[in-house]
Scaffold this active site. Structure first.
Site, PDB file in Angstrom:
ATOM      1  N   HIS A  34       3.573   1.713  -0.030  1.00  0.00           N
ATOM      2  CA  HIS A  34       3.207   2.046   1.342  1.00  0.00           C
ATOM      3  C   HIS A  34       1.798   1.527   1.604  1.00  0.00           C
ATOM      4  O   HIS A  34       1.190   0.856   0.751  1.00  0.00           O
ATOM      5  CB  HIS A  34       3.317   3.554   1.586  1.00  0.00           C
ATOM      6  N   GLU A  35       1.275   1.834   2.778  1.00  0.00           N
ATOM      7  CA  GLU A  35      -0.025   1.308   3.180  1.00  0.00           C
ATOM      8  C   GLU A  35      -1.127   1.707   2.197  1.00  0.00           C
ATOM      9  O   GLU A  35      -2.077   0.937   1.981  1.00  0.00           O
ATOM     10  CB  GLU A  35      -0.368   1.805   4.583  1.00  0.00           C
ATOM     11  N   HIS A  37      -0.939   1.940  -1.076  1.00  0.00           N
ATOM     12  CA  HIS A  37      -0.921   0.978  -2.184  1.00  0.00           C
ATOM     13  C   HIS A  37      -1.555  -0.353  -1.763  1.00  0.00           C
ATOM     14  O   HIS A  37      -2.294  -0.981  -2.531  1.00  0.00           O
ATOM     15  CB  HIS A  37       0.515   0.712  -2.645  1.00  0.00           C
ATOM     16  N   GLY A 149      -5.860   5.195  -6.349  1.00  0.00           N
ATOM     17  CA  GLY A 149      -6.079   6.019  -5.172  1.00  0.00           C
ATOM     18  C   GLY A 149      -6.662   7.369  -5.534  1.00  0.00           C
ATOM     19  O   GLY A 149      -6.372   7.929  -6.597  1.00  0.00           O
TER      20      GLY A 149
END
Length: 294
Positions: A34-35, A37, A149
């Site tokens: 997704h964004e 990553h 993250g």
């Protein structure tokens, strides 16, 4: 972007680049990108000439009753996203490439203390699985930099300690949590949520923010704040796993020497487990490297 399925083939390609003086940044993932990553890939590109991304759903970090078999796998879409984001190398190993003699007989890495509480208490053995596979991937890729993250705050803390303890010459970079407009932390598991659960899910972040604001205003009865937060989550329809106000360095109880607080939370909506966190600097004069508040 080139895809490699074996450690030998990836190493050969990267060694050629390193001999030419190029630096390598690494982003390990489990796919279903997704964004959030893609922001990691973008940050990696800022720090190195070659960006390597791995997609490997690591069975060693899943418990017996967890979602290994149903974990979303979206390889074709993932490849398109990585190509567009500018990754040069995709490492796509099979389980027998990572654990050729099986997981039971494979050497394992345990990171004490930081792994014991919070997600570690709820998911016994999880962080041993994470540390083991990340260490192995680091040895295969041998990056100068690795990017993770901050949504998985405890995981990031475990990896940083492992790198320090084992003298790995790798710069670990944390990237702020990517969120939807309503505040929900982006996660591969969000796709499990039905429409009603998706409506409720952002309340986890809202309660974290409210708790952070209370601390910022001087309220320091942390046990009462934790209890109030858990009640708020339950009333909203979430099943609270843990809600903990901790020292951001140790992930233990806040002390008079604490310079930054992290508020960690995990909760379930149906069968979907959500995690999130926010941070707060409680010593403005501290210069030890404050993480940006999520």
């Amino acid at each position: 972007m080139k895809t490699y399925s074996t450690a030998a083939s990836l190493r050969a390609a990267l060694n050629a680049g390193k001999r030419a003086g190029k630096t390598v940044a690494f982003v390990p993932t489990m796919g279903n990108l997704h964004e959030g990553h893609l922001r990691l890939v973008q940050r990696a590109r800022q720090h190195a000439d070659i960006v390597v991304v791995s997609i490997f759903v690591n069975p060693l970090q899943f418990g017996a009753n967890e979602d290994l078999s149903s974990y979303p796998r979206t390889l074709a879409a993932d490849k398109e996203k990585l190509f567009a984001a500018g990754a040069q190398c995709l490492f796509l190993p099979q389980v027998n490439e990572i654990y050729p003699e099986g997981m039971d007989s494979h050497s394992k890495i345990a990171v004490p203390e930081l792994s014991d509480e919070h997600c570690g208490a709820s998911r016994p053995g999880h962080f041993t699985g994470v540390a083991t596979v990340v260490a192995k991937l680091f040895n295969i890729v041998q990056p100068d930099t690795a990017v993770f993250g901050e949504k998985d705050f405890q995981q990031l803390s475990v990896i940083r300690k492992m790198v320090r303890d084992l003298c790995m010459p790798i710069n670990i970079i944390g990237v702020a949590t990517a969120r939807a407009e309503d505040g929900l932390a982006l996660s591969s598991r969000n796709g499990y949520l039905n429409a009603e659960q998706r409506r409720i899910a952002p309340i986890l972040h809202q309660v974290l923010q409210e708790t952070r604001e209370a601390i910022a205003c001087g309220y320091d009865s942390y046990s009462k704040l934790e209890q109030h937060a858990k009640i708020s989550l339950i009333k909203a329809g979430l099943e609270s796993d843990y809600f903990a106000i901790c020292d951001a360095r140790t992930l233990r109880s806040v002390t008079p020497d604490t310079e930054e607080v992290v508020i960690l939370a995990a909760a379930k909506l149906g069968s979907t487990r959500l995690i999130d966190n926010v941070t707060l600097n409680v010593n403005p004069s501290a210069d030890w490297g404050m993480l940006a508040a999520n």
